[in-house]
Design an enzyme around this catalytic site. Sequence first.
Site, PDB file in Angstrom:
ATOM      1  N   HIS A   1      -3.581   7.631   6.145  1.00  0.00           N
ATOM      2  CA  HIS A   1      -3.457   6.288   5.349  1.00  0.00           C
ATOM      3  C   HIS A   1      -5.020   5.730   5.811  1.00  0.00           C
ATOM      4  O   HIS A   1      -5.739   5.188   4.815  1.00  0.00           O
ATOM      5  CB  HIS A   1      -2.411   5.083   6.017  1.00  0.00           C
ATOM      6  CG  HIS A   1      -2.766   3.663   5.137  1.00  0.00           C
ATOM      7  ND1 HIS A   1      -2.331   3.898   3.693  1.00  0.00           N
ATOM      8  CD2 HIS A   1      -2.513   2.435   5.572  1.00  0.00           C
ATOM      9  CE1 HIS A   1      -2.650   2.854   3.322  1.00  0.00           C
ATOM     10  NE2 HIS A   1      -2.557   1.866   4.592  1.00  0.00           N
TER      11      HIS A   1
ATOM     12  N   HIS B   1     -10.328   1.410  -0.558  1.00  0.00           N
ATOM     13  CA  HIS B   1      -9.116   1.015  -0.356  1.00  0.00           C
ATOM     14  C   HIS B   1      -8.552   0.484  -1.629  1.00  0.00           C
ATOM     15  O   HIS B   1      -8.294  -0.456  -1.883  1.00  0.00           O
ATOM     16  CB  HIS B   1      -8.490   0.241   1.022  1.00  0.00           C
ATOM     17  CG  HIS B   1      -7.112   0.133   1.266  1.00  0.00           C
ATOM     18  ND1 HIS B   1      -6.044   0.875   0.466  1.00  0.00           N
ATOM     19  CD2 HIS B   1      -6.445  -0.484   2.406  1.00  0.00           C
ATOM     20  CE1 HIS B   1      -4.721   0.594   1.042  1.00  0.00           C
ATOM     21  NE2 HIS B   1      -5.237  -0.294   2.138  1.00  0.00           N
TER      22      HIS B   1
ATOM     23  N   CYS C   1       0.796  -1.228   0.024  1.00  0.00           N
ATOM     24  CA  CYS C   1       0.012  -0.042  -0.073  1.00  0.00           C
ATOM     25  C   CYS C   1       0.783   1.213   0.180  1.00  0.00           C
ATOM     26  O   CYS C   1       0.362   2.391  -0.211  1.00  0.00           O
ATOM     27  CB  CYS C   1      -0.927   0.108   1.121  1.00  0.00           C
ATOM     28  SG  CYS C   1      -1.970  -1.337   1.205  1.00  0.00           S
TER      29      CYS C   1
END
Length: 397
Positions: free
Chosen positions: A296, A330, A162
Amino acid sequence: MTTDNYQNPNKLQITNYLKVVVTGIGLISALGKSLKDSWEQLLAGKSGIKLHQPFPELEILPLGLIFQQPSELNILTHRVVNAALLDAQLVPPLSDCAVIIGSSRSYQASWEMLARQMSGKDPRPASLNLENWLDTLPHMNAIASARQIGATGIVLAPMAACATGIWAIAQAAFLIQTGQCQQAIAGAVEAPITPLTLSGFQQMGALAKTGAYPFDLHRQGLVLGEGAAVVVLESAELALARQAKIYGEILGFGLTTDAYHANQPEPQGKSAIAAIKQCLERSCLKPTDIDYIHAHGTGTLLNDRVESMVIQQIFPQGVAVSSTKGSSGHTLGASGALGVAFSLMALQNQILPPCVGLQQPEFDLDFVTVASESQIRRVLCLSFGFGGQNAVIALGN
């Protein structure tokens, strides 16, 4: 060697670095098929997350799909690169433009389909075609982008879970800062809605059942989303010479790894703290200089808890915080690149984007719940990936 002459090898000296600015942005997400549409939907507090069942063998789940069916990586990449070049008013061929475009999953969907066909489990066995399998190797998406823009210089295809998006943009900025190129297109693209990805995250217990609620007391987990974001980076000298529109400046970055666990952050956040401090030092900034943090904020129990603790330890009370994953889902490797794009829009428009999905905060931070005008000069964008890969980038206007 005396301690007086010793230099920390992890400390980058930035005295003679060239100034790097952003002159173009391309973005596609579940929120909208363009940067403008996605930004407007985000400011309105909308979410692109809906219940879908793209694979009949799997249950219905909340997902951030761009179209009705899962997207193809090469199509997303081609469109987002074109959008970024158009925004920057650049016309191919761009032979000297570096290409740094990453993905954490790359062509996984193509490989899964190929595996099903080879095992005879695909209802269309006649469609098996191995002729172009080399085009689906993990780095070939960046190579295809280089062909698309006529680039013949540096091409990189980072994969850092990520943290990929910020890592790619940081690499591109460093190439320009050190004079290895004057122009680069950088970011990440993710088309992760595949049976294996969904099953894997579900087996981990990481997927939400109804939606994404970053930092919320009742958050359930992450919601997978598709997305792509790339930025055009240039030396300030080149951008000014061609009178380009400038969104903001890349001030610095920090990259570390926890070396702790395959999918859990280090409980004390030591490596994440190190990445933030590294970024601030390289950017010649103090924690009090930051006006907004694009977190995040995955909506998982553990990540949000550790990230909140890290922010509280470093920054003073009052710095604005939000995550956009409650609206886009996400997007894994692309999430940091989307975060950078939204942060640049916040800088340009002097508007703080909301943390969509947050209803009852669990943590004592100054969360942005409704889009609001604010004086924004310095922004920090955070990404924390599986394997403990931490990427932080600072942006300024």
